[in-house]
Design a protein around this motif. Structure first.
Motif: not given
Length: 226
Positions: A18-29
């Motif tokens: 879940e933490r990794l997903r949030r990091v990826v989403i933030s970078l994508s944004v």
């Protein structure tokens, strides 16, 4: 104090994912926002360039229309072109005023010139005159053959005259007549160069005397040749 991890391994892995997903989403944004900003910047630059080119084209058409209405435009442009070429024409014309200074250096005191013809296109010179004897004429010819010149700021010297020929001569009871033809290095009349002659010490010339006699003399018939 003793702590026990009561979360099962599956739960721990879920939290990490879940933490990794949030990091990826933030970078994508962030990447998406940066890409959109760059795209907007490029579009703005393209739009500004098109507007600038359109403005320049409009200005050119306006100025061209104004110039076309100018009376005698072709004459004005012709005069401007001629004015811009004056410097080049001035630098290409020969320094005619040097001729008499050169003659005073190379012509012996016993020799007079009655007629002088110079061709600045062919770089030739013809001298006709009188002297006291043929010996003086021969010394005059030798002086011309061995005269050199040098240019200020340039090392070395070169022959000033070439193809020096005594084409005709004659004698009377009182004097001798002569005609000498020669070629000259066009550099000695180059208006852009500071040139000096070096004359061999064969005879005394007018430039070596404090009170030189006349270089030019009228021919026997009293008429000056052209």
């Amino acid at each position: 104090m003793i702590q026990f991890n009561l979360l099962p391994d599956v739960k721990l892995q879920y939290l990490k994912a879940e933490r990794l997903r949030r990091v990826v989403i933030s970078l994508s944004v962030l990447v998406t926002v940066a890409s959109l900003a760059l795209l907007l910047l490029l579009l703005s630059i393209t739009g500004l360039q098109k507007k600038h080119l359109a403005d320049l084209t409009s200005d050119i058409k306006k100025d061209s229309s104004t110039l076309e209405k100018q009376p005698d435009l072709n004459k004005i442009l012709t005069v401007q072109n001629q004015l811009s070429s004056l410097t080049g024409l001035h630098n290409s014309k020969p320094a005619v005023s040097r001729l008499f200074g050169y003659l005073s250096q190379v012509v012996p005191t016993q020799v007079n010139a009655n007629n002088l013809t110079i061709d600045f296109a062919q770089h030739t010179l013809t001298i006709t005159g009188t002297t006291d004897s043929l010996s003086s004429v021969n010394k005059f010819v030798d002086t011309l053959k061995f005269t050199t010149y040098s240019v200020k700021g340039v090392d070395g010297s070169k022959p000033a005259f070439s193809n020096v020929v005594l084409t005709s001569f004659g004698t009377t009871k009182t004097q001798a007549t002569y005609t000498v033809t020669l070629g000259y290095d066009q550099a000695i009349f180059d208006i852009t160069q500071d040139v000096s002659l070096s004359v061999p010490n064969i005879v005394t010339t007018r430039s070596e005397l404090d009170k030189p006699n006349d270089l030019f003399a009228l021919p026997a018939n009293g008429k000056v040749g052209q």
